[in-house]
Write an enzyme that holds these catalytic residues in place. Structure first.
Site, mmCIF file in Angstrom:
data_model
loop_
_atom_site.group_PDB
_atom_site.id
_atom_site.type_symbol
_atom_site.label_atom_id
_atom_site.label_comp_id
_atom_site.label_asym_id
_atom_site.label_seq_id
_atom_site.Cartn_x
_atom_site.Cartn_y
_atom_site.Cartn_z
ATOM 1 N N HIS A 127 0.809 -1.213 0.000
ATOM 2 C CA HIS A 127 0.000 0.000 0.000
ATOM 3 C C HIS A 127 0.848 1.271 0.000
ATOM 4 O O HIS A 127 0.350 2.364 -0.288
ATOM 5 C CB HIS A 127 -0.945 0.003 1.206
ATOM 6 N N ARG A 128 2.127 1.161 0.318
ATOM 7 C CA ARG A 128 3.002 2.327 0.268
ATOM 8 C C ARG A 128 3.325 2.704 -1.166
ATOM 9 O O ARG A 128 3.678 3.851 -1.455
ATOM 10 C CB ARG A 128 4.305 2.042 1.023
#
Length: 476
Positions: A449-450
């Site tokens: 998700h980064r």
């Protein structure tokens, strides 16, 4: 001037190496590029080449010994060089770096093995082994001039821990490894054990002719066992064996020491799962057109494409259409890769490895299929070079051939995503208002998700689905 040679780091994840076999003896001349030894890393068995010219003055460890990277393993120099100080320096460095100091050379008549002391935590890995106290040793049996054939120490359908070299030698000599007592790290069978059986002698006791004796090898949690004792409990059922009886329960717990590969996998996956914020997206793919495309290719070219070939090519093309997803996270920036290198998870004994298809977007699907099969074969033989299984920008893990419908894979950092592929199955589906039989496959994208937000991950997954459902683009 004489110098110490250390255990090299032959891959970016290697922390410990097993010196499987010396190719040079003490007193042999070595030249740059010559292979001095075979070293087993966490991923493969590789050649250790000499970088300087000289003579191998002393081998500091014996075959089959496991030592950390940077530990002294040999001394090279010129004939007549005084190496006494270097030997003492090597002992000191090995003792301080996690490897045990050298014992005194063993006499020809080896004494009975001592009771094993409780093992201490291995230096640097934060892990401790716990074992039961060893039973009192039995008297050493006298060697017979013509020993009677031993009954197999392990039942059929079991897998014995052995080095690749030992397996090859046993096959060449016609020796059943179930009858061989392993004296290597963790009870592993090494070359000297097979040689001992071939020469008609007991192979359970090895004379320590060097200061790194086999019984003092670091990273070994299992006690030494005499030749008269049964094989250690590290023998486990072979998961791929069809002869293994279903539902067999062992009489007692089976202790399987961590191999270098399993230790590395455990460390990396723990870091990945606890430090990378995963989220998952799942989609179903209509595979009728893709399977028909595969059959057409087989009719024209005589070679049928696998589902894995189709998925690898589809992922490569999708990453070209959605280049923002072909990225990695660093503490300073997100790196969007210019290349599309696809890693494919391959199951091997005691773990898995991910050979990399370089520039997969620029290769034909036929080239990808051929390369994938060739690399998978060498991966199972542990013959891949580090550059062949590192540096992927995206990975694919396919368990469909094992009947798995759906699963979620763990990301392999620093990659930003991995695709998990299920099996192709026939289901009733609605087409043009009618219920017909269709072929569907479930795929799940694990995203960091980064690097990849939900919308971007969905966009990439949609691109993969669209290419597989209209596979004409796979031909280009």
């Amino acid at each position: 001037m004489a110098q110490i040679l250390d255990m090299p780091q032959l891959s970016d994840t290697m922390k410990i190496g097993v010196l499987q076999k010396w190719r040079k003896n003490e007193g042999d001349k070595v030249s740059p590029g010559e292979v001095m030894a075979e070293i087993e890393t966490d991923k493969a068995v590789m050649d250790f080449e000499a970088f300087d010219e000289g003579v191998l003055l002393k081998r500091l460890i014996v075959d089959g010994t496991s030592v950390p990277v940077g530990t002294p393993i040999a001394i090279i120099g010129k004939p007549g060089d005084d190496i006494a100080k270097l030997v003492e320096e090597a002992k000191s460095r090995a003792s301080g770096g996690g490897a045990k100091a050298a014992p005194e050379p063993a006499k020809p008549a080896a004494p009975a093995p001592k009771a094993a002391a409780a093992p201490k935590a291995a230096a640097g890995n934060g892990q401790a082994a716990a074992t039961k106290p060893a039973p009192a040793p039995a008297p050493m049996p006298k060697r017979a001039t013509a020993p009677a054939p031993a009954a197999p120490a392990a039942p059929a359908g079991t897998k014995v821990l052995a080095s690749p070299l030992a397996r090859r030698m046993a096959t060449d000599l016609g020796i059943d490894l179930r009858n061989v007592q392993g004296t290597g790290p963790g009870g592993r069978i090494v070359e000297r054990d097979v040689k001992a059986v071939a020469e008609g002698g007991a192979n359970g006791a090895v004379a320590a002719t060097d200061w790194h004796a086999a019984e003092e090898a670091p990273q070994t949690s299992a006690p030494r066992v005499s030749a008269a004792a049964p094989l250690p409990a590290q023998i486990v059922p072979d998961r791929r064996s069809e002869a293994r009886p279903a539902g067999t329960v062992p009489a007692e717990d089976v202790v399987k020491p961590l191999s270098m590969m399993r230790r590395t996998i455990a460390e990396r996956l723990l870091v990945a799962k606890t430090t990378v914020p995963h989220f998952y997206l799942t989609a179903d793919v209509e595979m009728d057109a893709a399977m028909e495309f595969s059959e057409q290719v087989a009719q024209v070219h005589g070679a049928k494409l696998s589902v894995n070939d189709l998925v690898l090519k589809a992922c490569a093309l999708a990453l070209r259409k959605v280049p923002e997803a072909n990225a990695s996270f660093t503490d300073e920036a997100i790196i969007q890769h210019a290349r599309v290198d696809i890693g494919m998870a391959v199951a091997i004994d005691d773990g898995l490895i991910t050979p990399v298809i370089r520039d997969a977007d620029k290769k034909t699907i036929g080239q990808i299929g051929t390369e994938a099969r060739e690399m998978a074969g060498r991966a199972r033989e542990r013959k891949l070079k580090p550059e062949e299984y590192t540096g992927a920008t995206f990975s694919v893990s396919n368990l469909g051939m094992m009947g798995i419908r759906h699963f979620a894979a763990i990301i392999n950092p620093p990659e930003g995503a991995i695709l998990a592929v299920g099996n192709v199955r026939k289901l009733p589906v609605v087409k043009d208002g009618k219920i017909v039989v269709g072929q569907q496959m479930s795929i799940t994208l694990s995203c960091d998700h980064r690097v990849i937000d939900g919308a971007l991950g969905a966009k990439l997954l949609q691109a993969i689905v669209a290419i597989l459902e209209k596979p004409i683009s796979l031909a280009f």
